[in-house]
Design an enzyme around this catalytic site. Structure first.
Site, PDB file in Angstrom:
ATOM      1  N   LYS A   1       0.014  51.035  41.539  1.00 17.40           N
ATOM      2  CA  LYS A   1      -0.403  49.836  40.813  1.00 17.40           C
ATOM      3  C   LYS A   1       0.779  49.094  40.171  1.00 17.40           C
ATOM      4  O   LYS A   1       0.701  47.904  39.908  1.00 17.40           O
ATOM      5  CB  LYS A   1      -1.412  50.191  39.713  1.00 17.40           C
TER       6      LYS A   1
ATOM      7  N   SER B   1      -9.133  50.509  31.946  1.00 19.53           N
ATOM      8  CA  SER B   1      -8.723  51.661  31.151  1.00 19.53           C
ATOM      9  C   SER B   1      -7.885  52.583  32.015  1.00 19.53           C
ATOM     10  O   SER B   1      -7.532  53.674  31.629  1.00 19.53           O
ATOM     11  CB  SER B   1      -9.951  52.396  30.606  1.00 19.53           C
TER      12      SER B   1
ATOM     13  N   GLU C   1     -13.092  55.713  50.867  1.00 22.29           N
ATOM     14  CA  GLU C   1     -13.667  55.461  49.541  1.00 22.29           C
ATOM     15  C   GLU C   1     -14.563  56.634  49.148  1.00 22.29           C
ATOM     16  O   GLU C   1     -14.920  57.462  49.974  1.00 22.29           O
ATOM     17  CB  GLU C   1     -14.438  54.140  49.539  1.00 22.29           C
TER      18      GLU C   1
ATOM     19  N   GLY D   1     -19.855  55.885  46.298  1.00 23.31           N
ATOM     20  CA  GLY D   1     -19.731  54.430  46.161  1.00 23.31           C
ATOM     21  C   GLY D   1     -19.199  53.829  47.442  1.00 23.31           C
ATOM     22  O   GLY D   1     -18.070  53.375  47.486  1.00 23.31           O
TER      23      GLY D   1
ATOM     24  N   ASP E   1     -19.618  51.102  49.026  1.00 22.24           N
ATOM     25  CA  ASP E   1     -19.870  49.670  49.183  1.00 22.24           C
ATOM     26  C   ASP E   1     -18.939  49.034  50.209  1.00 22.24           C
ATOM     27  O   ASP E   1     -19.322  48.075  50.877  1.00 22.24           O
ATOM     28  CB  ASP E   1     -19.731  48.954  47.836  1.00 22.24           C
TER      29      ASP E   1
ATOM     30  N   SER F   1      -2.022  57.784  46.406  1.00 24.09           N
ATOM     31  CA  SER F   1      -1.845  56.561  45.625  1.00 24.09           C
ATOM     32  C   SER F   1      -1.468  56.775  44.168  1.00 24.09           C
ATOM     33  O   SER F   1      -0.961  55.857  43.528  1.00 24.09           O
ATOM     34  CB  SER F   1      -3.108  55.711  45.717  1.00 24.09           C
TER      35      SER F   1
END
Ligand SMILES: *Cc1c(COP(=O)(O)O)cnc(C)c1O
Length: 328
Positions: free
Chosen positions: A55, A80, A206, A210, A212, A306
């Site tokens: 990130k 957070s 994923e 979840g 999606d 990651s």
């Protein structure tokens, strides 16, 4: 194929901005992993990136891309997790100011880490207040720029530099496995791979709770879900972004899932075999590979680890309970 919103030129520009600032993280290999899968696996260790996750790449690129007046005025982000710390560190390095909106019950370690990088933390009550409205109000009142965690072209371009670096380090790959939350890392990686290694199949991974992303890929439009319950806290997103989805739909070969038991077993495997700490979300891309759920025989496969941010206590509890039979 019509033009995608993120160009390779923007990724190259991000690369230049990050040179000498982000770590060029190592690529580790394991004879045991190769024997288990019959493949050659290359682990891109973004758990060794500054602040502990990829990130930092996107956050730094986004803050550095603001014009000087806006950068001096400061940035607001709501998170957070790793994005908050990444924005706080990027702002410190670029002489900007970071205001991070966090739920009042956010883990103390995350609050402390964000403050440790010089970020100002503004709390909200997650049951009574809308953090996006609060973020927008802070932005308007204080003249701050709002930088979202994934659905932003400068964020996506920055995240993509993990994949460009990996492909430089390994040479051509047959497959690239990438963890998937909101899709900043996956969309950027897919654009990078299309340019540097068009034959490489890019696959997103994923949390099973979840899925999606998989649903969206099949449906051909963005599918919204309730916040998934999973130990992969960096991928508890409810939907892909309006910038990330079209790129994923155009360039990503498939999206697969990993459940919590497989993530814990994968974390334990990395600790035991490779002596590295990987957080649950960071283990997503490796889980289906090590668990034998993908046909990898004879292939050269890149896997992005990651991140590695996890409290030691939580890490110890997860690996103590992990069942090696659930790998995958
Ligand atoms: C944010 C995050 C992800 C998911 O990235 P997206 O760009 O939201 O898809 C994966 N792993 C870690 C460690 C993260 O912090």
């Amino acid at each position: 194929m019509h033009e995608l919103a993120l160009t390779f030129a923007e990724i190259k520009a991000a690369r230049r901005r990050l040179t000498g600032i982000a770590h060029r993280t190592p690529v580790l290999t394991s004879a045991t992993a190769d024997a288990m899968t019959g493949a050659q696996l290359f682990f891109k260790c973004e758990n060794f990136q500054r602040m502990g996750a990829f990130k930092f790449r996107g956050a730094y690129n986004a803050v550095a891309s603001l014009d000087p007046a806006r950068r001096a005025a400061g940035v607001v982000a709501f998170s957070s997790g790793n994005h908050a710390q990444a924005i706080a560190l990027a702002c410190r390095l670029l002489d900007s100011r970071a205001v991070i909106v966090m739920p009042s019950d956010a883990p103390r370690a995350k609050v402390a880490a964000t403050r440790g990088y010089g970020g100002e933390v503004v709390f909200y009550d997650r049951y009574r207040e809308d953090r996006e409205a609060l973020g927008r109000r802070l932005a308007a009142e204080r003249g701050l720029s709002l930088i979202p965690p994934y659905d932003h072209l400068d964020i996506m371009a920055g995240q993509a530099t993990a994949a460009t670096e990996l492909l430089e380090q390994t040479g051509p790959l047959d497959m690239l496995l990438v963890p998937l939350g909101g899709g900043g890392l996956l969309s950027g990686s897919a654009v990078a791979a299309r340019h540097l290694c068009p034959e490489c199949a890019v696959i997103g991974v994923e949390p099973e709770a979840g899925d999606d992303g998989r649903q969206s890929l099949r449906a051909g439009h963005i599918v919204h879900i309730a916040t998934p319950e999973t130990i992969a806290d960096g991928a508890q997103t409810q939907q892909l972004g309006k910038h990330t989805f079209p790129i994923i739909a155009a360039l990503v070969r498939d999206i697969v899932t990993a459940n919590d038991a497989a993530l814990a077993a994968t974390m334990a495997w990395f600790a035991e075999r490779m002596k590295i700490v990987v957080e649950p979300t960071g283990a997503l891309a490796a889980a289906p590979a090590l668990g034998g759920r993908l046909e990898l025989r004879g292939k050269r496969v890149g896997i992005i680890l990651s991140g590695g941010n996890i409290d030691l206590e939580r890490f110890a509890a997860l690996i103590a309970r992990a069942d090696p039979a659930r790998l995958g």
